[in-house]
Design a protein around this motif. Structure first.
Motif, PDB file in Angstrom:
ATOM      1  N   LYS A  88       1.393  -1.366  -0.408  1.00 49.72           N
ATOM      2  CA  LYS A  88      -0.400  -0.362   0.042  1.00 49.72           C
ATOM      3  C   LYS A  88       0.870   1.022   0.163  1.00 49.72           C
ATOM      4  N   SER A  89       2.051   1.061   0.358  1.00 49.79           N
ATOM      5  CA  SER A  89       2.748   2.881   0.303  1.00 49.79           C
ATOM      6  C   SER A  89       3.635   2.666  -0.829  1.00 49.79           C
ATOM      7  N   LEU A  90       3.460   1.625  -1.935  1.00 47.64           N
ATOM      8  CA  LEU A  90       4.158   1.931  -3.145  1.00 47.64           C
ATOM      9  C   LEU A  90       3.615   2.858  -3.964  1.00 47.64           C
ATOM     10  N   MET A  91       4.119   4.149  -4.468  1.00 44.75           N
ATOM     11  CA  MET A  91       4.207   5.947  -5.452  1.00 44.75           C
ATOM     12  C   MET A  91       3.873   4.579  -6.735  1.00 44.75           C
ATOM     13  N   LEU A  92       2.421   5.128  -6.928  1.00 40.06           N
ATOM     14  CA  LEU A  92       2.951   5.079  -8.946  1.00 40.06           C
ATOM     15  C   LEU A  92       3.411   6.800  -9.342  1.00 40.06           C
ATOM     16  N   SER A  93       4.200   6.563 -10.411  1.00 36.91           N
ATOM     17  CA  SER A  93       4.199   7.714 -11.008  1.00 36.91           C
ATOM     18  C   SER A  93       4.206   7.859 -12.756  1.00 36.91           C
ATOM     19  N   MET A  94       3.600   8.312 -12.996  1.00 37.50           N
ATOM     20  CA  MET A  94       2.798   7.970 -14.694  1.00 37.50           C
ATOM     21  C   MET A  94       2.883   9.293 -15.241  1.00 37.50           C
ATOM     22  N   ASN A  95       3.699   9.305 -16.378  1.00 33.70           N
ATOM     23  CA  ASN A  95       3.576  10.777 -17.251  1.00 33.70           C
ATOM     24  C   ASN A  95       1.824  11.654 -17.787  1.00 33.70           C
ATOM     25  N   VAL A  96       2.050  12.431 -18.218  1.00 33.80           N
ATOM     26  CA  VAL A  96       0.481  13.114 -18.573  1.00 33.80           C
ATOM     27  C   VAL A  96       1.460  13.943 -19.564  1.00 33.80           C
ATOM     28  N   ASP A  97       1.097  13.595 -20.941  1.00 36.29           N
ATOM     29  CA  ASP A  97       1.463  14.536 -22.163  1.00 36.29           C
ATOM     30  C   ASP A  97       0.474  15.830 -21.842  1.00 36.29           C
ATOM     31  N   ALA A  98       1.629  16.915 -21.594  1.00 43.26           N
ATOM     32  CA  ALA A  98       0.995  17.839 -20.702  1.00 43.26           C
ATOM     33  C   ALA A  98       0.078  19.016 -22.413  1.00 43.26           C
ATOM     34  N   SER A  99       0.490  18.446 -22.986  1.00 41.61           N
ATOM     35  CA  SER A  99       0.266  19.186 -24.509  1.00 41.61           C
ATOM     36  C   SER A  99      -1.297  18.873 -24.529  1.00 41.61           C
ATOM     37  N   CYS A 100      -1.860  17.645 -23.973  1.00 40.88           N
ATOM     38  CA  CYS A 100      -3.314  16.923 -24.092  1.00 40.88           C
ATOM     39  C   CYS A 100      -4.396  18.121 -23.442  1.00 40.88           C
ATOM     40  N   ILE A 101      -4.125  18.514 -22.247  1.00 34.03           N
ATOM     41  CA  ILE A 101      -4.608  19.840 -21.329  1.00 34.03           C
ATOM     42  C   ILE A 101      -4.596  20.951 -21.903  1.00 34.03           C
ATOM     43  N   ASN A 102      -5.392  20.919 -22.243  1.00 29.70           N
ATOM     44  CA  ASN A 102      -6.791  22.471 -22.543  1.00 29.70           C
ATOM     45  C   ASN A 102      -7.858  22.275 -22.511  1.00 29.70           C
ATOM     46  N   GLU A 103      -8.530  23.354 -22.514  1.00 28.41           N
ATOM     47  CA  GLU A 103      -9.865  23.040 -22.935  1.00 28.41           C
ATOM     48  C   GLU A 103     -10.913  22.542 -23.433  1.00 28.41           C
ATOM     49  N   GLU A 104     -10.229  21.781 -24.569  1.00 25.62           N
ATOM     50  CA  GLU A 104     -11.386  20.824 -25.125  1.00 25.62           C
ATOM     51  C   GLU A 104     -11.398  18.921 -23.808  1.00 25.62           C
TER      52      GLU A 104
END
Length: 415
Positions: A88-104
């Motif tokens: 339960k203490s293990l962390m997950l790091s995952m990338n998010v394509d920031a170019s997909c973060i927009n109004e849409e």
């Protein structure tokens, strides 16, 4: 070797994406504290792996980038879910394509819904953002606020590379700052790289966030970073990305060995520093005693004699108790950097040192002070300055002798 890449639409539709995990290791805890999810495609016909560069190069428009990004996130959280149930203490790091973060995409709540569906606690998920890829700052800020409100952690990835905008750090207030490989590579050999890393560590400590060094490939890099305030590491030295739990076993012996080596090195370093600074103190005290007895008119002659007598001395000068320089600066001519005289020039008599790091502690009441190594404005070389108060019998006044001791860049991580 993969000759052709399958159609991206087919890869996404058939979920032909596998997740490899790379450990994030805390040496002080001697444990794997997190896993970064890294996506690879595969050709269902041949079973061959599609490298990330080829896979993501297929996403040439916004719609395909978003679809691929979500497919990778989905597989990452689903693959992590079974590990999360065991630890339960293990962390997950995952990338998010920031170019997909927009109004849409605003308000989709994709990651939150995904975590809920897979039974992964938001507090165990670190969302990594490469801020330079985002064109919609307002949407990015709203994204960060929303996910932080729901318990997710935010990491700023690739810090220190290319045109990374440092103004995003106070804007996003990341929980984790990931230092890029370009800073980590050879950090144990390069003073300037180490100083940049130190600056990030000091800033992170004040801002209450964690610094993670990625791309660590040697034990020397890891030990150098550990001795300068970095505790969490990721890189080939510890483990290459691998599926599932294959990323975790076998880490304990390597981490323990590195921790023991670090402990031994630090013990040796402390002993060497003690001997070095004892020698410095004896040298400076001997100079002060000689200056105290010598006529004031002979001060420059005395400083020149000290330069000839003590090879480790780079520059010498005397201040009054207000921080004003009352002698010329005497330097070892062999140590002056002739190619940078525009930038580095020994201070002249009358110069004001009242705001210098080596003067303020004296003003506060200390009899002597030793700085951390820094690039000297007098010579352009790495040095340590020792300031020491002495009483000049001829004038009946207290003076401050300042001594720049040369340091060598080869031993950068002993600083």
């Amino acid at each position: 070797m993969l000759k052709t890449v399958p159609d991206l639409g087919e890869i996404i539709e058939n979920r032909s994406i596998i997740i490899h995990f790379q450990p994030q290791v805390s040496l002080k805890r001697k444990a794997v504290v997190g896993l970064e999810a890294l996506s690879r495609g595969f050709d269902p016909q041949s079973g061959e792996i599609i490298p990330p560069t080829l896979l993501f190069a297929q996403a040439r428009d916004k719609a395909s980038r978003l679809a691929l990004d979500r497919a990778c996130r989905t597989n990452a959280v689903e693959a992590f879910a079974s590990l999360h149930r065991r630890e339960k203490s293990l962390m997950l790091s995952m990338n998010v394509d920031a170019s997909c973060i927009n109004e849409e995409t605003r308000g989709s709540n994709h990651i939150l819904n995904l975590a809920k569906r897979c039974g992964v606690s938001p507090g165990n998920v670190i969302i990594e953002i490469i801020e330079s890829r985002c064109d919609d700052t307002e949407a990015l800020m709203e994204f960060v606020r929303f996910y932080r409100k729901h318990g997710f952690l935010i990491a700023l990835d690739d810090v220190g590379v290319g045109f990374s905008n440092l103004d995003r750090i106070p804007m996003l207030k990341p929980d984790v700052i990931k230092l890029d490989r370009c800073l980590i590579n050879g950090v144990n050999k390069h003073f300037h790289k180490l100083e940049v890393v130190r600056s990030f560590v000091q800033m992170a400590n004040r801002l209450g966030c964690l610094v993670l060094a990625e791309g660590v490939e040697t034990a020397e890099e890891a030990m150098c970073l550990l001795s300068n305030g970095v505790d969490v590491f990721q890189g080939f030295y510890f483990a290459r990305p691998a599926p599932g739990l294959d990323a975790v076993p076998g880490m304990e012996s390597k981490v323990n060995a590195l921790a023991e080596r670090h402990r031994e090195n630090r013990t040796q370093q402390i002993a060497e520093d003690k001997r070095r600074y004892s020698s410095y103190d004896l040298t400076v005290l001997t100079m002060c005693q000689a200056l105290a007895e010598s006529p004031a008119r002979d001060t420059c002659k005395d400083l020149a004699r000290f330069i000839d007598t003590y090879p480790s001395v780079e520059c010498l000068y005397v201040l009054d108790m207000k921080g004003n320089q009352i002698s010329e600066t005497l330097c070892n001519p062999a140590r002056l950097n002739s190619s940078k005289r525009f930038l580095y020039e020994p201070a002249s008599e009358g110069a004001d040192h009242s705001l210098k790091e080596y003067f303020l502690p004296i003003q506060a009441g200390l009899e002597k002070f030793t700085t951390r190594p820094y690039i000297s404005l007098a010579s352009g070389n790495l040095c340590t300055t020792i300031s020491h108060v002495f009483y000049h019998k001829g004038t009946g006044r207290h003076r401050i002798l300042c001594v720049d001791m040369k340091r060598e860049e080869e031993s950068s991580c002993n600083w």
